[in-house]
Design a protein around this motif. Structure first.
Motif, PDB file in Angstrom:
ATOM      1  N   UNK A  17      65.332  -3.811  39.267  1.00  0.00           N
ATOM      2  CA  UNK A  17      65.277  -3.550  37.826  1.00  0.00           C
ATOM      3  C   UNK A  17      65.880  -2.189  37.494  1.00  0.00           C
ATOM      4  N   UNK A  18      65.659  -1.206  38.354  1.00  0.00           N
ATOM      5  CA  UNK A  18      66.231   0.125  38.132  1.00  0.00           C
ATOM      6  C   UNK A  18      67.754   0.070  38.217  1.00  0.00           C
ATOM      7  N   UNK A  19      68.282  -0.660  39.213  1.00  0.00           N
ATOM      8  CA  UNK A  19      69.736  -0.815  39.335  1.00  0.00           C
ATOM      9  C   UNK A  19      70.322  -1.479  38.094  1.00  0.00           C
ATOM     10  N   UNK A  20      69.572  -2.433  37.536  1.00  0.00           N
ATOM     11  CA  UNK A  20      70.088  -3.217  36.415  1.00  0.00           C
ATOM     12  C   UNK A  20      69.951  -2.509  35.073  1.00  0.00           C
ATOM     13  N   UNK A  21      69.173  -1.443  35.007  1.00  0.00           N
ATOM     14  CA  UNK A  21      68.935  -0.731  33.751  1.00  0.00           C
ATOM     15  C   UNK A  21      69.971   0.385  33.602  1.00  0.00           C
ATOM     16  N   UNK A  25      69.841   6.239  35.890  1.00  0.00           N
ATOM     17  CA  UNK A  25      71.054   6.638  36.610  1.00  0.00           C
ATOM     18  C   UNK A  25      70.774   7.076  38.043  1.00  0.00           C
ATOM     19  N   UNK A  26      69.539   6.979  38.447  1.00  0.00           N
ATOM     20  CA  UNK A  26      69.186   7.318  39.816  1.00  0.00           C
ATOM     21  C   UNK A  26      67.765   6.883  40.104  1.00  0.00           C
ATOM     22  N   UNK A 118      69.793   5.538  44.890  1.00  0.00           N
ATOM     23  CA  UNK A 118      71.110   5.584  44.264  1.00  0.00           C
ATOM     24  C   UNK A 118      71.124   6.722  43.248  1.00  0.00           C
ATOM     25  N   UNK A 119      72.318   7.096  42.813  1.00  0.00           N
ATOM     26  CA  UNK A 119      72.460   8.188  41.865  1.00  0.00           C
ATOM     27  C   UNK A 119      72.532   9.537  42.550  1.00  0.00           C
TER      28      UNK A 119
END
Length: 256
Positions: A17-21, A25-26, A118-119
């Motif tokens: 969900x974080x990747x898709x939002x 940004x990280x 990520x980020x």
């Protein structure tokens, strides 16, 4: 109750969900999951970096709605560290999920337990460790209030204050042994030679005599730990702390 498999699947879902939002940004896994120290009782800790131009409140609201609608949240609590909001969720499975919403310009490690997913992360910030003098100071402050609570017959309050002295003593011992001082994280790693004398400061019964006994043990332990750090300070504190013990029954010295 939740299982490690359920916990892992939920964490993976939140990371997706974080990747898709696009507003996030990280992201990083924090806590025990970041360093491979999870056990059956561990919770989920995720840090999210929110873009500077994003509506921070909307991000928070959307993620909160997701936790309730999709993941069985029954309650939540906000804890702040500076401008960063840690939203702590209790799920119906008894799993705890901590989501930290960081502004991108501040996002980064505050402890070694940080694994970037990520980020970009900023350079790690040193975590503040309370100096020994501060812990000693909190110890004698709790002792002052333990004395007045006992003298007033406020037994529950006295127990709380005596426990506060003991907590500062154990934090001082952790500091001395290079262990974590916050939230009792290092206490179970202390040698028994350190913890055994402090067990006498546990209040076994809510009765004046027992509270006085535990108060005396706590004060002695505080002076002993203070002496490791600053013998001169321990010397200065000895007389006043003994006076607190002597006057905790409510009697005051008579003028001669």
């Amino acid at each position: 109750m939740f299982t490690p498999e359920h916990r892992g699947a939920l964490r993976d879902s939140l990371i997706r969900a974080a990747h898709a939002d696009p507003r996030v940004v990280g992201a990083a896994v924090t806590g025990s999951g970041a360093v491979g120290r999870e056990d059956d009782w561990s919770d989920i800790d995720l840090a999210l970096s929110v873009a500077a131009d994003a509506d921070h409140d909307a991000v928070l609201a959307d993620w909160t709605a997701r936790m309730y609608a999709d993941h069985g949240a029954v309650a939540h609590l906000d804890v702040f560290r500076g401008a960063t909001r840690f939203r702590v969720f209790l799920l119906d499975s008894t799993l705890q999920v901590d989501l930290a919403f960081w502004r991108a310009e501040e996002f980064g490690a505050t402890a070694p337990t940080f694994r970037l997913l990520f980020g970009d992360a900023n350079e790690p910030k040193a975590k503040r460790v309370p100096p020994a003098a501060e812990l000693v100071g909190m110890g004698w402050l709790y002792a002052l209030h333990a004395r007045s609570s006992l003298a007033r017959g406020r037994l529950w309050q006295a127990e709380y204050m005596i426990s506060g002295i003991r907590d500062q003593v154990l934090a001082l011992a952790c500091l001395r042994h290079g262990l974590a001082t916050d939230q009792a994280r290092g206490i179970d790693e202390l040698p028994e030679t350190v913890t055994a004398p402090v067990t006498g400061a546990l209040v076994r019964e809510l009765a004046p005599g027992e509270l006085h006994r535990a108060f005396g043990v706590a004060v002695a332990a505080l002076l002993a730990e203070a002496r490791h750090e600053d013998p001169a300070l321990a010397d200065r504190l000895t007389g006043p702390l003994r006076e607190l013990l002597a006057t905790s029954a409510g009697s005051r010295p008579t003028a001669s």
